[in-house]
Design a protein around this motif. Structure first.
Motif, mmCIF file in Angstrom:
data_model
loop_
_atom_site.group_PDB
_atom_site.id
_atom_site.type_symbol
_atom_site.label_atom_id
_atom_site.label_comp_id
_atom_site.label_asym_id
_atom_site.label_seq_id
_atom_site.Cartn_x
_atom_site.Cartn_y
_atom_site.Cartn_z
ATOM 1 N N VAL A 1 3.887 7.815 -13.534
ATOM 2 C CA VAL A 1 3.794 7.047 -12.288
ATOM 3 C C VAL A 1 3.661 5.565 -12.616
ATOM 4 N N ASP A 2 4.331 4.707 -11.815
ATOM 5 C CA ASP A 2 4.060 3.272 -11.815
ATOM 6 C C ASP A 2 4.087 2.770 -10.380
ATOM 7 N N VAL A 3 3.500 1.577 -10.145
ATOM 8 C CA VAL A 3 3.345 1.036 -8.790
ATOM 9 C C VAL A 3 3.744 -0.442 -8.793
ATOM 10 N N THR A 4 4.477 -0.851 -7.739
ATOM 11 C CA THR A 4 4.857 -2.245 -7.529
ATOM 12 C C THR A 4 4.335 -2.700 -6.170
ATOM 13 N N VAL A 5 3.777 -3.917 -6.124
ATOM 14 C CA VAL A 5 3.194 -4.451 -4.892
ATOM 15 C C VAL A 5 4.221 -5.319 -4.166
ATOM 16 N N PHE A 6 4.293 -5.135 -2.844
ATOM 17 C CA PHE A 6 5.082 -6.004 -1.978
ATOM 18 C C PHE A 6 4.125 -6.611 -0.951
ATOM 19 N N ALA A 7 3.952 -7.942 -1.021
ATOM 20 C CA ALA A 7 3.038 -8.629 -0.118
ATOM 21 C C ALA A 7 3.816 -9.695 0.646
ATOM 22 N N ASP A 8 3.970 -9.472 1.954
ATOM 23 C CA ASP A 8 4.737 -10.402 2.783
ATOM 24 C C ASP A 8 6.151 -10.530 2.212
ATOM 25 N N HIS A 9 6.541 -11.700 1.780
ATOM 26 C CA HIS A 9 7.883 -11.896 1.237
ATOM 27 C C HIS A 9 7.880 -11.912 -0.296
ATOM 28 N N LYS A 10 6.747 -11.623 -0.933
ATOM 29 C CA LYS A 10 6.636 -11.702 -2.381
ATOM 30 C C LYS A 10 6.611 -10.312 -3.014
ATOM 31 N N VAL A 11 7.195 -10.237 -4.199
ATOM 32 C CA VAL A 11 7.227 -8.990 -4.966
ATOM 33 C C VAL A 11 6.331 -9.153 -6.184
ATOM 34 N N GLY A 12 5.399 -8.232 -6.346
ATOM 35 C CA GLY A 12 4.472 -8.312 -7.469
ATOM 36 C C GLY A 12 5.035 -7.703 -8.741
ATOM 37 N N GLU A 13 4.241 -7.813 -9.789
ATOM 38 C CA GLU A 13 4.634 -7.240 -11.067
ATOM 39 C C GLU A 13 4.392 -5.728 -11.055
ATOM 40 N N THR A 14 5.279 -4.990 -11.727
ATOM 41 C CA THR A 14 5.150 -3.523 -11.801
ATOM 42 C C THR A 14 4.099 -3.150 -12.836
ATOM 43 N N SER A 15 3.286 -2.185 -12.489
ATOM 44 C CA SER A 15 2.227 -1.752 -13.394
ATOM 45 C C SER A 15 2.805 -0.961 -14.564
ATOM 46 N N GLU A 16 2.010 -0.792 -15.592
ATOM 47 C CA GLU A 16 2.401 0.072 -16.694
ATOM 48 C C GLU A 16 2.352 1.533 -16.230
ATOM 49 N N ALA A 17 3.260 2.336 -16.766
ATOM 50 C CA ALA A 17 3.327 3.749 -16.379
ATOM 51 C C ALA A 17 2.203 4.540 -17.042
ATOM 52 N N ILE A 18 1.655 5.478 -16.292
ATOM 53 C CA ILE A 18 0.677 6.427 -16.832
ATOM 54 C C ILE A 18 1.187 7.824 -16.532
ATOM 55 N N CYS A 19 0.781 8.802 -17.337
ATOM 56 C CA CYS A 19 1.315 10.162 -17.225
ATOM 57 C C CYS A 19 0.174 11.178 -17.175
ATOM 58 N N ALA A 20 0.432 12.304 -16.506
ATOM 59 C CA ALA A 20 -0.520 13.409 -16.422
ATOM 60 C C ALA A 20 0.255 14.676 -16.096
ATOM 61 N N MET A 21 -0.447 15.821 -16.154
ATOM 62 C CA MET A 21 0.196 17.111 -15.952
ATOM 63 C C MET A 21 -0.550 17.893 -14.866
ATOM 64 N N PRO A 22 0.146 18.369 -13.823
ATOM 65 C CA PRO A 22 -0.523 19.190 -12.799
ATOM 66 C C PRO A 22 -0.821 20.582 -13.334
ATOM 67 N N VAL B 1 -2.869 9.994 -7.106
ATOM 68 C CA VAL B 1 -2.676 8.632 -7.604
ATOM 69 C C VAL B 1 -3.673 7.722 -6.893
ATOM 70 N N ARG B 2 -4.411 6.948 -7.673
ATOM 71 C CA ARG B 2 -5.371 5.991 -7.103
ATOM 72 C C ARG B 2 -5.235 4.653 -7.827
ATOM 73 N N ASN C 1 6.562 4.947 -7.779
ATOM 74 C CA ASN C 1 7.625 5.708 -8.442
ATOM 75 C C ASN C 1 7.000 6.782 -9.325
ATOM 76 N N TYR C 2 7.522 7.993 -9.245
ATOM 77 C CA TYR C 2 7.061 9.050 -10.156
ATOM 78 C C TYR C 2 8.269 9.842 -10.648
ATOM 79 N N TRP C 3 8.138 10.412 -11.845
ATOM 80 C CA TRP C 3 9.255 11.116 -12.474
ATOM 81 C C TRP C 3 8.736 12.057 -13.563
ATOM 82 N N LYS C 4 9.579 13.058 -13.880
ATOM 83 C CA LYS C 4 9.282 13.929 -15.012
ATOM 84 C C LYS C 4 9.531 13.152 -16.302
ATOM 85 N N LYS C 5 8.599 13.261 -17.206
ATOM 86 C CA LYS C 5 8.708 12.485 -18.435
ATOM 87 C C LYS C 5 9.926 12.885 -19.259
#
Length: 327
Positions: A202-223, A151-152, A170-174
């Motif tokens: 996978v999706d990612v949420t930012v926490f900066a100091d006392h603020k909570v950012g918006e959650t990104s859109e989920a993207i999917c892939a297969m190992p 994840v990058r 956050n990551y999960w099986k589709k």
């Protein structure tokens, strides 16, 4: 006549006052800008307002924006001067730090006419900004790294700050949707121990100091699964070859000795003994045989024997030429 003069004298000061107001443009005001709002997204600030209707097409309406620090009362500094746009980008002014508490004000101008100032509430970027989702989120698998995903992403804030950034991944099986949460401080992560040939999201949420950012859109892939080594591949090919030879040999033997195979695997069907006896007793051939046998029993047996003797003419013929026996 004297009454008219007295009325004129009384009205003259009032007329003079009205004429003076009209003649002095500094005393005339334009409508003040309305809906003045500071938009702050990822620590990028922009002051916006609604435009003023122009009363003189020959002189367009312009705007002036100023700011003051809350710690320095009645000390305003110019930001945007005589602009025709209805917004002012505050972020380009480096003298305003993101942790400053400031008040902004804007007014309209047209020639010698001006409006009243419209002020904003106290603003501080580190408290009043909105943090968006991470940028350039990617999820990939590499053949040399089996049963894992990389994840990058990038920090959504372009402005340097002293915030300690925390990312909730956050990551999960589709197919199930059951999420697993990992908190990281870096902008990349390797997810290990995944099921091969299973799609993960996978999706990612930012926490900066006392603020909570918006959650990104989920993207999917297969190992990917583990690739076979050279030795394992050779062993697999040999095993498959052995199975093919063994199957061919078994097929040939079954074809050549098919009669024996049939006798071994074919169990002849045999009726129960009481059913066999019933069929024998009531079969048509057996009934016909029994009927004809009973008819023959009604007659006596007869045997006929004929004896013919051929003699020489010269010989004497015996008295009895033939003998018949009837029984």
């Amino acid at each position: 006549m004297k009454g008219c003069r007295s009325v004129v004298r009384a009205l003259c000061p009032l007329i003079a006052l009205l004429y003076g107001l009209r003649a002095d443009p500094s005393l005339q005001l334009l409508p003040a800008p309305e809906n003045v709002t500071i938009y702050s997204y990822n620590l990028q600030q922009d002051l916006r307002w609604e435009p003023i209707k122009e009363s003189d097409p020959l002189h367009p309406v312009t705007y002036t924006v100023q700011y003051e620090l809350t710690s320095e009362k009645n000390s305003y500094h110019n930001l945007c001067l005589n602009i025709i746009e209805t917004h002012c980008n505050i972020s380009k002014f480096t003298e305003i730090k993101i942790y400053f508490k400031i008040v902004l004000r804007v007014r309209a101008e047209q020639g010698n006419l001006t409006s009243k100032w419209t002020l904003t509430p106290t603003f501080q970027a580190t408290r009043n900004t909105t943090i968006g989702p991470v940028k350039s989120l990617s999820l990939s698998a590499y053949p040399e790294e089996h049963y894992s995903l990389y994840v990058r992403f990038q920090n959504p804030l372009l402005v340097e700050n002293k915030w300690k950034m925390l990312y909730q991944l956050n990551y999960w099986k589709k197919i199930t949707g059951v999420k697993t949460t990992v908190n990281i401080t870096q902008t990349s992560e390797r997810l290990k121990g995944l099921d091969p040939w299973t799609e993960y999201c996978v999706d990612v949420t930012v926490f900066a100091d006392h603020k909570v950012g918006e959650t990104s859109e989920a993207i999917c892939a297969m190992p990917t699964a583990s690739a076979l080594s050279t030795g394992n591949l050779i062993a697999l090919l040999l095993a498959l070859g052995f199975l093919v030879i063994a199957a061919s040999l078994c097929a040939y033997m079954m074809f050549r000795y098919r009669t024996i195979v049939k006798s071994l695997f074919h169990v002849p069907f045999q009726l129960p003994s009481h059913i066999q006896e019933y069929i024998q007793e009531h079969s048509p051939s057996q009934v016909e045989y029994s009927t004809s046998r009973s008819r023959l029993d009604l007659y006596d047996s007869v045997s006929i024997v004929d004896i013919e003797l051929v003699q020489d003419p010269n010989e004497s013929v015996p008295e009895d030429h033939s003998q018949s026996e009837i029984t």
